[in-house]
Scaffold this active site. Sequence first.
Site, PDB file in Angstrom:
ATOM      1  N   HIS A  55     -20.284 -42.781 -15.738  1.00  0.00           N
ATOM      2  CA  HIS A  55     -19.272 -42.015 -16.458  1.00  0.00           C
ATOM      3  C   HIS A  55     -17.888 -42.522 -16.061  1.00  0.00           C
ATOM      4  CE1 HIS A  55     -19.549 -39.706 -12.605  1.00  0.00           C
ATOM      5  NE2 HIS A  55     -18.238 -39.589 -12.771  1.00  0.00           N
ATOM      6  N   HIS A  86     -22.416 -34.944 -16.795  1.00  0.00           N
ATOM      7  CA  HIS A  86     -21.264 -35.402 -17.564  1.00  0.00           C
ATOM      8  C   HIS A  86     -21.434 -36.871 -17.914  1.00  0.00           C
ATOM      9  CE1 HIS A  86     -20.328 -36.536 -13.504  1.00  0.00           C
ATOM     10  NE2 HIS A  86     -19.034 -36.720 -13.628  1.00  0.00           N
ATOM     11  N   HIS A 133     -11.177 -42.890 -12.430  1.00  0.00           N
ATOM     12  CA  HIS A 133     -12.236 -43.733 -11.873  1.00  0.00           C
ATOM     13  C   HIS A 133     -13.318 -44.017 -12.900  1.00  0.00           C
ATOM     14  CE1 HIS A 133     -14.102 -39.698 -11.150  1.00  0.00           C
ATOM     15  NE2 HIS A 133     -15.229 -40.342 -11.371  1.00  0.00           N
ATOM     16  N   HIS A 137     -19.616 -32.758  -4.317  1.00  0.00           N
ATOM     17  CA  HIS A 137     -18.788 -31.963  -5.227  1.00  0.00           C
ATOM     18  C   HIS A 137     -19.379 -30.567  -5.404  1.00  0.00           C
ATOM     19  CE1 HIS A 137     -16.401 -35.355  -6.420  1.00  0.00           C
ATOM     20  NE2 HIS A 137     -17.365 -35.973  -7.061  1.00  0.00           N
ATOM     21  N   TYR A 160     -15.467 -41.931  -3.208  1.00  0.00           N
ATOM     22  CA  TYR A 160     -14.435 -42.552  -4.030  1.00  0.00           C
ATOM     23  C   TYR A 160     -13.752 -43.646  -3.219  1.00  0.00           C
ATOM     24  CZ  TYR A 160     -14.632 -38.611  -7.320  1.00  0.00           C
ATOM     25  OH  TYR A 160     -15.029 -37.670  -8.237  1.00  0.00           O
ATOM     26  N   GLU A 172     -16.304 -44.917  -8.154  1.00  0.00           N
ATOM     27  CA  GLU A 172     -17.109 -43.913  -7.472  1.00  0.00           C
ATOM     28  C   GLU A 172     -18.548 -44.391  -7.359  1.00  0.00           C
ATOM     29  OE1 GLU A 172     -18.116 -39.129  -7.884  1.00  0.00           O
ATOM     30  OE2 GLU A 172     -17.905 -40.327  -9.702  1.00  0.00           O
TER      31      GLU A 172
END
Length: 310
Positions: A154, A201, A216, A248, A257, A267
């Site tokens: 992503h 996502h 990112h 997260h 990151y 990431e």
Amino acid sequence: MAMTGVLRPGHAQVRVLNLEEAVKFYRDVLGLVETGCDAQGRVYFKCWDERDHNSYVIREADRAGIDFFAFKVLDKATLDKLDADLQVYGIKTERIPAGEMLETGERVRFELPSGHVMELYAEKTVIGNGLPIVNPAPWTRQREHGIGPVRLDHALLYGPNVAEVQKIFTEVLGFYLVERVLTPDGENNAAIWLSCSHKVHDIAFAEYPEKGKLHHCSFLMESWEQVLRAGDIMSMNKVAVDIGPTRHGVTRGCTIYAWDPSGNRFETFMGGYQPYPDNTEPLTWTFDNFGQGLDYPQRKLHETFLTVVS
């Protein structure tokens, strides 16, 4: 889950300051597979387990950042329909001819109100992952070269007009909102996480005053142990690390990151839950608790996450 319409993230084109240095980094440290170089000087990569010819393209420029991010769609008919739907919605589109990118078919390009250039395409040459179709092994030696992510997963993009961007993705492109962070007054969304699949996502956006910024690009790892190994390799190669290893709250993913030599954040990511489109109520984070959403163990809203982009 039947996959129709927009299938998944397909490729990103990123600007780097020193091409030779960047090629060495992405090939030997991140462990991507170099698949070609074109007449424009762009260098093409894919992750070891990706079947298509490329997913990450770099070119030398005088400033870092992202040129465009693309999604693969089901077929040519879908590409034509989405092109027409975007135009009906009021978005100008451009057809990029097949072959302009190596081993990639015709692309539909358009610009979002956030200033980001997006693309849709249906065709890319399949070169495989080095494993046979019959009785394959679970991995190849390429998996052990550098960090060795599985796929481009992503991107998080920073820019203005996130509410309008959300409408385009949900009303035209068939995505759905999975999670969001509210603005401090609770009236609007400061950040949104969108999916076209059952991934947590496929793309995310955060409100930011400057247009077209890259936060990112994310690369999927197979396990938490692989994320930790990525951290070891980053340290061995003196890679500048931003956040992590950590977990997260938003998406429940595990992460590091870091920055490439040009200052583009990337990431190494794994995990996250699996939503479905009928889960219509997005998970919501208040801004005062976004520190826990970003870094669940430390509950820390890292300043660099909010302010450092390319």
